[in-house]
Design an enzyme around this catalytic site. Structure first.
Site, PDB file in Angstrom:
ATOM      1  N   HIS A  18       0.815  -1.233   0.000  1.00  0.00           N
ATOM      2  CA  HIS A  18       0.000   0.000   0.000  1.00  0.00           C
ATOM      3  C   HIS A  18       0.845   1.277   0.000  1.00  0.00           C
ATOM      4  CE1 HIS A  18       1.113  -0.084   4.225  1.00  0.00           C
ATOM      5  NE2 HIS A  18       0.615   1.136   4.361  1.00  0.00           N
ATOM      6  N   GLY A 112       1.540  -9.185 -12.093  1.00  0.00           N
ATOM      7  CA  GLY A 112       2.779  -9.573 -12.760  1.00  0.00           C
ATOM      8  C   GLY A 112       3.358  -8.356 -13.449  1.00  0.00           C
ATOM      9  N   TYR A 142      13.688 -11.238 -12.323  1.00  0.00           N
ATOM     10  CA  TYR A 142      12.384 -10.644 -11.942  1.00  0.00           C
ATOM     11  C   TYR A 142      11.259 -11.323 -12.713  1.00  0.00           C
ATOM     12  CZ  TYR A 142       8.956  -6.713 -11.790  1.00  0.00           C
ATOM     13  OH  TYR A 142       7.837  -5.901 -11.641  1.00  0.00           O
ATOM     14  N   LEU A 172       4.409   1.383 -15.985  1.00  0.00           N
ATOM     15  CA  LEU A 172       3.560   2.318 -15.256  1.00  0.00           C
ATOM     16  C   LEU A 172       4.330   3.553 -14.823  1.00  0.00           C
ATOM     17  CD1 LEU A 172       1.916  -0.333 -12.885  1.00  0.00           C
ATOM     18  CD2 LEU A 172       0.973   0.558 -15.031  1.00  0.00           C
ATOM     19  N   ARG A 215       8.157   1.798 -25.800  1.00  0.00           N
ATOM     20  CA  ARG A 215       7.480   1.407 -24.565  1.00  0.00           C
ATOM     21  C   ARG A 215       6.075   1.999 -24.544  1.00  0.00           C
ATOM     22  NH1 ARG A 215      11.277  -1.347 -24.463  1.00  0.00           N
ATOM     23  NH2 ARG A 215      12.730  -1.843 -22.759  1.00  0.00           N
TER      24      ARG A 215
HETATM   25  N1  LIG Z   1       6.106   0.290 -11.768  1.00  0.00           N
HETATM   26  C1  LIG Z   1       5.912  -0.340 -12.909  1.00  0.00           C
HETATM   27  O1  LIG Z   1       6.257   0.162 -14.002  1.00  0.00           O
HETATM   28  C2  LIG Z   1       5.252  -1.688 -12.922  1.00  0.00           C
HETATM   29  C3  LIG Z   1       4.912  -2.362 -11.740  1.00  0.00           C
HETATM   30  N2  LIG Z   1       4.295  -3.590 -11.826  1.00  0.00           N
HETATM   31  C4  LIG Z   1       3.952  -4.346 -10.603  1.00  0.00           C
HETATM   32  O2  LIG Z   1       3.099  -3.565  -9.778  1.00  0.00           O
HETATM   33  C5  LIG Z   1       3.348  -3.887  -8.405  1.00  0.00           C
HETATM   34  C6  LIG Z   1       3.655  -2.619  -7.635  1.00  0.00           C
HETATM   35  O3  LIG Z   1       4.706  -1.940  -8.265  1.00  0.00           O
HETATM   36  P1  LIG Z   1       5.060  -0.434  -7.787  1.00  0.00           P
HETATM   37  O4  LIG Z   1       3.932   0.122  -7.006  1.00  0.00           O
HETATM   38  O5  LIG Z   1       5.562   0.282  -8.981  1.00  0.00           O
HETATM   39  O6  LIG Z   1       6.277  -0.699  -6.799  1.00  0.00           O
HETATM   40  P2  LIG Z   1       6.746   0.158  -5.539  1.00  0.00           P
HETATM   41  O7  LIG Z   1       8.195  -0.135  -5.363  1.00  0.00           O
HETATM   42  O8  LIG Z   1       6.294   1.572  -5.673  1.00  0.00           O
HETATM   43  O9  LIG Z   1       5.926  -0.513  -4.322  1.00  0.00           O
HETATM   44  C7  LIG Z   1       6.234  -1.801  -3.923  1.00  0.00           C
HETATM   45  C8  LIG Z   1       5.629  -2.017  -2.559  1.00  0.00           C
HETATM   46  O10 LIG Z   1       5.950  -3.335  -2.112  1.00  0.00           O
HETATM   47  C9  LIG Z   1       6.383  -3.250  -0.762  1.00  0.00           C
HETATM   48  N3  LIG Z   1       7.345  -4.310  -0.448  1.00  0.00           N
HETATM   49  C10 LIG Z   1       8.431  -4.666  -1.161  1.00  0.00           C
HETATM   50  N4  LIG Z   1       9.080  -5.670  -0.529  1.00  0.00           N
HETATM   51  C11 LIG Z   1       8.388  -5.928   0.624  1.00  0.00           C
HETATM   52  C12 LIG Z   1       8.550  -6.836   1.697  1.00  0.00           C
HETATM   53  N5  LIG Z   1       9.568  -7.694   1.721  1.00  0.00           N
HETATM   54  N6  LIG Z   1       7.642  -6.823   2.698  1.00  0.00           N
HETATM   55  C13 LIG Z   1       6.614  -5.957   2.687  1.00  0.00           C
HETATM   56  N7  LIG Z   1       6.386  -5.068   1.686  1.00  0.00           N
HETATM   57  C14 LIG Z   1       7.276  -5.060   0.671  1.00  0.00           C
HETATM   58  C15 LIG Z   1       7.043  -1.892  -0.646  1.00  0.00           C
HETATM   59  O11 LIG Z   1       7.052  -1.538   0.725  1.00  0.00           O
HETATM   60  P3  LIG Z   1       8.013  -0.369   1.274  1.00  0.00           P
HETATM   61  O12 LIG Z   1       7.438   0.876   0.723  1.00  0.00           O
HETATM   62  O13 LIG Z   1       7.915  -0.484   2.748  1.00  0.00           O
HETATM   63  O14 LIG Z   1       9.384  -0.690   0.726  1.00  0.00           O
HETATM   64  C16 LIG Z   1       6.137  -1.044  -1.506  1.00  0.00           C
HETATM   65  O15 LIG Z   1       5.052  -0.586  -0.742  1.00  0.00           O
HETATM   66  C17 LIG Z   1       4.496  -4.887  -8.390  1.00  0.00           C
HETATM   67  O16 LIG Z   1       3.969  -6.209  -8.312  1.00  0.00           O
HETATM   68  C18 LIG Z   1       5.157  -4.680  -9.745  1.00  0.00           C
HETATM   69  O17 LIG Z   1       5.784  -5.866 -10.197  1.00  0.00           O
HETATM   70  C19 LIG Z   1       3.997  -4.187 -13.025  1.00  0.00           C
HETATM   71  C20 LIG Z   1       4.316  -3.548 -14.203  1.00  0.00           C
HETATM   72  C21 LIG Z   1       4.964  -2.271 -14.237  1.00  0.00           C
HETATM   73  C1  LIG Z   2       8.094  -2.411 -16.089  1.00  0.00           C
HETATM   74  C2  LIG Z   2       9.366  -3.031 -16.659  1.00  0.00           C
HETATM   75  O1  LIG Z   2      10.456  -2.160 -16.436  1.00  0.00           O
HETATM   76  C3  LIG Z   2      11.718  -2.699 -16.679  1.00  0.00           C
HETATM   77  O2  LIG Z   2      11.905  -2.816 -18.043  1.00  0.00           O
HETATM   78  P1  LIG Z   2      12.149  -1.544 -18.939  1.00  0.00           P
HETATM   79  O3  LIG Z   2      10.866  -1.095 -19.479  1.00  0.00           O
HETATM   80  O4  LIG Z   2      13.263  -1.841 -19.909  1.00  0.00           O
HETATM   81  O5  LIG Z   2      12.710  -0.527 -17.846  1.00  0.00           O
HETATM   82  P2  LIG Z   2      13.036   1.015 -17.771  1.00  0.00           P
HETATM   83  O6  LIG Z   2      11.786   1.787 -17.583  1.00  0.00           O
HETATM   84  O7  LIG Z   2      14.097   1.147 -16.719  1.00  0.00           O
HETATM   85  O8  LIG Z   2      13.730   1.373 -19.200  1.00  0.00           O
HETATM   86  C4  LIG Z   2      12.975   1.538 -20.347  1.00  0.00           C
HETATM   87  C5  LIG Z   2      13.878   2.114 -21.440  1.00  0.00           C
HETATM   88  O9  LIG Z   2      14.175   3.480 -21.080  1.00  0.00           O
HETATM   89  C6  LIG Z   2      15.582   3.713 -21.265  1.00  0.00           C
HETATM   90  N1  LIG Z   2      16.025   4.827 -20.412  1.00  0.00           N
HETATM   91  C7  LIG Z   2      16.487   6.019 -20.883  1.00  0.00           C
HETATM   92  N2  LIG Z   2      16.870   6.819 -19.861  1.00  0.00           N
HETATM   93  C8  LIG Z   2      16.642   6.114 -18.719  1.00  0.00           C
HETATM   94  C9  LIG Z   2      16.848   6.432 -17.330  1.00  0.00           C
HETATM   95  O10 LIG Z   2      17.375   7.530 -16.950  1.00  0.00           O
HETATM   96  N3  LIG Z   2      16.463   5.481 -16.441  1.00  0.00           N
HETATM   97  C10 LIG Z   2      15.894   4.292 -16.839  1.00  0.00           C
HETATM   98  N4  LIG Z   2      15.509   3.405 -15.892  1.00  0.00           N
HETATM   99  N5  LIG Z   2      15.712   3.951 -18.146  1.00  0.00           N
HETATM  100  C11 LIG Z   2      16.081   4.859 -19.066  1.00  0.00           C
HETATM  101  C12 LIG Z   2      16.188   2.373 -20.898  1.00  0.00           C
HETATM  102  O11 LIG Z   2      17.521   2.315 -21.401  1.00  0.00           O
HETATM  103  C13 LIG Z   2      15.235   1.411 -21.583  1.00  0.00           C
HETATM  104  O12 LIG Z   2      15.540   1.303 -22.949  1.00  0.00           O
HETATM  105  C14 LIG Z   2      11.988  -4.056 -16.123  1.00  0.00           C
HETATM  106  O13 LIG Z   2      13.222  -3.977 -15.472  1.00  0.00           O
HETATM  107  C15 LIG Z   2      10.859  -4.478 -15.263  1.00  0.00           C
HETATM  108  O14 LIG Z   2      10.824  -3.769 -14.062  1.00  0.00           O
HETATM  109  C16 LIG Z   2       9.591  -4.308 -15.981  1.00  0.00           C
HETATM  110  O15 LIG Z   2       8.768  -5.209 -15.997  1.00  0.00           O
END
Ligand SMILES: NC(=O)C1=CN([C@@H]2O[C@H](COP(=O)(O)OP(=O)(O)OC[C@H]3O[C@@H](n4cnc5c(N)ncnc54)[C@H](OP(=O)(O)O)[C@@H]3O)[C@@H](O)[C@H]2O)C=CC1
Ligand SMILES: C[C@H]1O[C@H](OP(=O)(O)OP(=O)(O)OC[C@H]2O[C@@H](n3cnc4c(=O)[nH]c(N)nc43)[C@H](O)[C@@H]2O)[C@@H](O)[C@@H](O)C1=O
Length: 317
Positions: A18, A112, A142, A172, A215
Site C-alpha cells: 500500500h 505480474g 524478476y 507504469l 514502450r
Molecule cells: N512500476 C511499474 O512500471 C510496474 C509495476 N508492476 C507491478 O506492480 C506492483 C507494484 O509496483 P510499484 O507500485 O511500482 O512498486 P513500488 O516499489 O512503488 O511498491 C512496492 C511495494 O511493495 C512493498 N514491499 C516490497 N518488498 C516488501 C517486503 N519484503 N515486505 C513488505 N512489503 C514489501 C514496498 O514496501 P516499502 O514501501 O515499505 O518498501 C512497496 O510498498 C508490483 O507487483 C510490480 O511488479 C507491473 C508492471 C509495471
Molecule cells: C516495467 C518493466 O520495467 C523494466 O523494463 P524496462 O521497461 O526496460 O525498464 P526502464 O523503464 O528502466 O527502461 C525503459 C527504457 O528506457 C531507457 N532509459 C532512458 N533513460 C533512462 C533512465 O534515466 N532510467 C531508466 N531506468 N531507463 C532509461 C532504458 O535504457 C530502456 O531502454 C523491467 O526492469 C521491469 O521492471 C519491468 O517489468
C-alpha cells in the site's frame, strides 16, 4: 471469462504494498467501494517471512487481496540486483498466495509485469506468448519470479478451486513513483533528471540507451481502476494484460518529458547504457472485451506526475 460480479462492498480487502505507487493508487480507488481496507507496514510484516505473513493472515483474515507488493525497479536495478529481485519476489508471491489459501481468502489478484513475455515476442504481445521464447536478460530474474507467481495463482485455482487471478500491467508511472536516480523506471528517472538539468542550467541531458526502444505507459490511477474492475468482474486462470494499446520511442518520451518539465537544453543518448527489450506493447483485446479502457493520455499523465514530483520534492526539502 466474465465472472458473476464479485462484491467488494463490506468486505475486508488487503492491499499488500500500500505504500508503493500501485498499492497507494489501489487504496485511493477502493475508497469508492465501501469496503474495509487492510494494509500491513513492512516493519510489522516482512512479506518474505512466511511465519510473519501467516500470523498476519490468521489475525486479519482478508476476504480479498491485491498483491501489489514486490521488489520493483528499472532496467539498471533489475540488471545489478538480480539475486534480490528473484529472491524477494519469489518469497512474496509464495507466502501471500499460500496464506490466502490457508486462511480462506475468497479472491486474490496477483500483479505480474509485461517483462514475463519473450524479448522478441510478436507485437502487440497477447497473453498466449508467455513461455514462448527467451526472456530479456536484464530483467530475467524478476520475470522468472513473476512467472512463478502466475503459476502459483493458476495452480491454487486448479487444485483447490481458489478464485485467484493474474494481471499483467504494462510500464507504469504516476503518483508516488520511485524517483531514485539509478534504480527507478524511465519516466520518473527522466522527470527527475530533466528537472535537475533545468534547475542547474545544464546545456545537455543524457538519456540512457539509443532512444529507439518502444514502450507503452499506463498512468497509475488508471491501472488501479482497471485492477478494481477486474477484481469484481474477472474470474479465470488466463492472464489479463493491462495497457493503453499504443507506444512511443524512448526518444519521443524524452522529448515529451523535457517539454513537460520545461527543459530546453540538448538531449543526447548514452549508448553505454542498455536498451533492454526492443518493444513491449501489450495486446489489450481481452481487457477491452472485459469492459475496460484507459482514460489518461500520456501528456496529461506526465503533467500530473511532474506536479506530484514537485510537491514531493517540496515536502522532502
Ligand atoms: N512500476 C511499474 O512500471 C510496474 C509495476 N508492476 C507491478 O506492480 C506492483 C507494484 O509496483 P510499484 O507500485 O511500482 O512498486 P513500488 O516499489 O512503488 O511498491 C512496492 C511495494 O511493495 C512493498 N514491499 C516490497 N518488498 C516488501 C517486503 N519484503 N515486505 C513488505 N512489503 C514489501 C514496498 O514496501 P516499502 O514501501 O515499505 O518498501 C512497496 O510498498 C508490483 O507487483 C510490480 O511488479 C507491473 C508492471 C509495471
Ligand atoms: C516495467 C518493466 O520495467 C523494466 O523494463 P524496462 O521497461 O526496460 O525498464 P526502464 O523503464 O528502466 O527502461 C525503459 C527504457 O528506457 C531507457 N532509459 C532512458 N533513460 C533512462 C533512465 O534515466 N532510467 C531508466 N531506468 N531507463 C532509461 C532504458 O535504457 C530502456 O531502454 C523491467 O526492469 C521491469 O521492471 C519491468 O517489468
Amino acid at each position: 471469462m466474465l465472472g458473476a460480479e464479485y462484491r467488494l462492498a463490506g468486505k475486508k480487502v488487503y492491499v499488500a504494498g500500500h505504500r508503493g505507487m500501485v498499492g497507494g493508487a489501489i487504496v485511493r480507488r477502493l475508497a469508492r467501494e465501501n469496503c474495509i481496507v487492510q494494509t500491513s507496514a513492512r516493519g510489522e510484516v516482512d512479506l518474505r517471512n512466511q511465519a510473519q505473513v501467516d500470523r498476519w493472515f490468521e489475525a486479519n483474515r482478508p476476504q480479498a487481496v491485491f498483491l501489489a507488493a514486490a521488489k520493483v525497479g528499472g532496467i539498471h536495478a533489475n540488471n545489478v540486483m538480480r539475486a534480490e529481485f528473484i529472491y524477494d519476489n519469489l518469497a512474496i508471491a509464495l507466502n501471500v498466495i499460500h496464506a490466502a489459501h490457508q486462511f480462506g481468502t475468497e479472491k486474490l489478484m496477483f500483479l505480474g509485469s509485461t517483462c514475463i513475455y519473450p524479448k522478441l515476442a510478436h507485437q502487440p504481445m497477447d497473453e498466449g506468448q508467455m513461455l514462448q521464447g527467451p526472456l530479456e536478460p536484464t530483467n530475467e530474474p524478476y520475470a522468472i519470479a513473476k512467472i512463478a507467481g502466475i503459476k502459483l495463482a493458476e495452480s491454487y485455482r486448479r487444485q483447490y478451486g481458489r478464485d485467484f487471478i493474474s494481471v499483467m500491467p504494462t510500464n507504469l508511472y504516476g503518483l508516488g513513483d520511485n524517483y531514485h536516480p539509478e534504480n527507478s523506471h524511465v519516466v520518473p528517472a527522466l522527470i527527475r533528471r530533466f528537472h535537475e538539468a533545468k534547475v542547474s542550467g545544464a546545456p545537455s541531458m543524457a538519456v540512457w540507451g539509443s532512444g529507439t526502444p518502444r514502450r507503452e505507459f499506463l498512468y497509475s490511477e488508471d491501472l488501479a481502476d482497471a485492477c478494481v474492475h477486474l477484481m469484481k468482474s474477472y474470474s479465470d486462470d488466463g492472464l489479463v494484460n493491462i495497457g493503453v494499446g499504443r507506444d512511443v520511442t524512448i526518444r519521443e518520451l524524452a522529448e515529451l518529458i523535457a517539454a513537460t518539465v520545461g527543459y530546453t537544453g540538448a538531449i543526447t543518448f548514452d549508448a553505454s547504457k542498455p536498451d533492454g527489450t526492443p518493444r513491449k506493447l501489450v495486446d489489450v483485446t481481452r481487457l477491452t472485451g472485459l469492459g475496460w479502457k484507459a482514460s489518461t493520455s500520456l501528456a496529461d499523465g506526465l503533467r500530473q506526475a511532474y506536479a506530484d514530483f514537485l510537491s514531493e520534492s517540496r515536502r522532502a526539502a
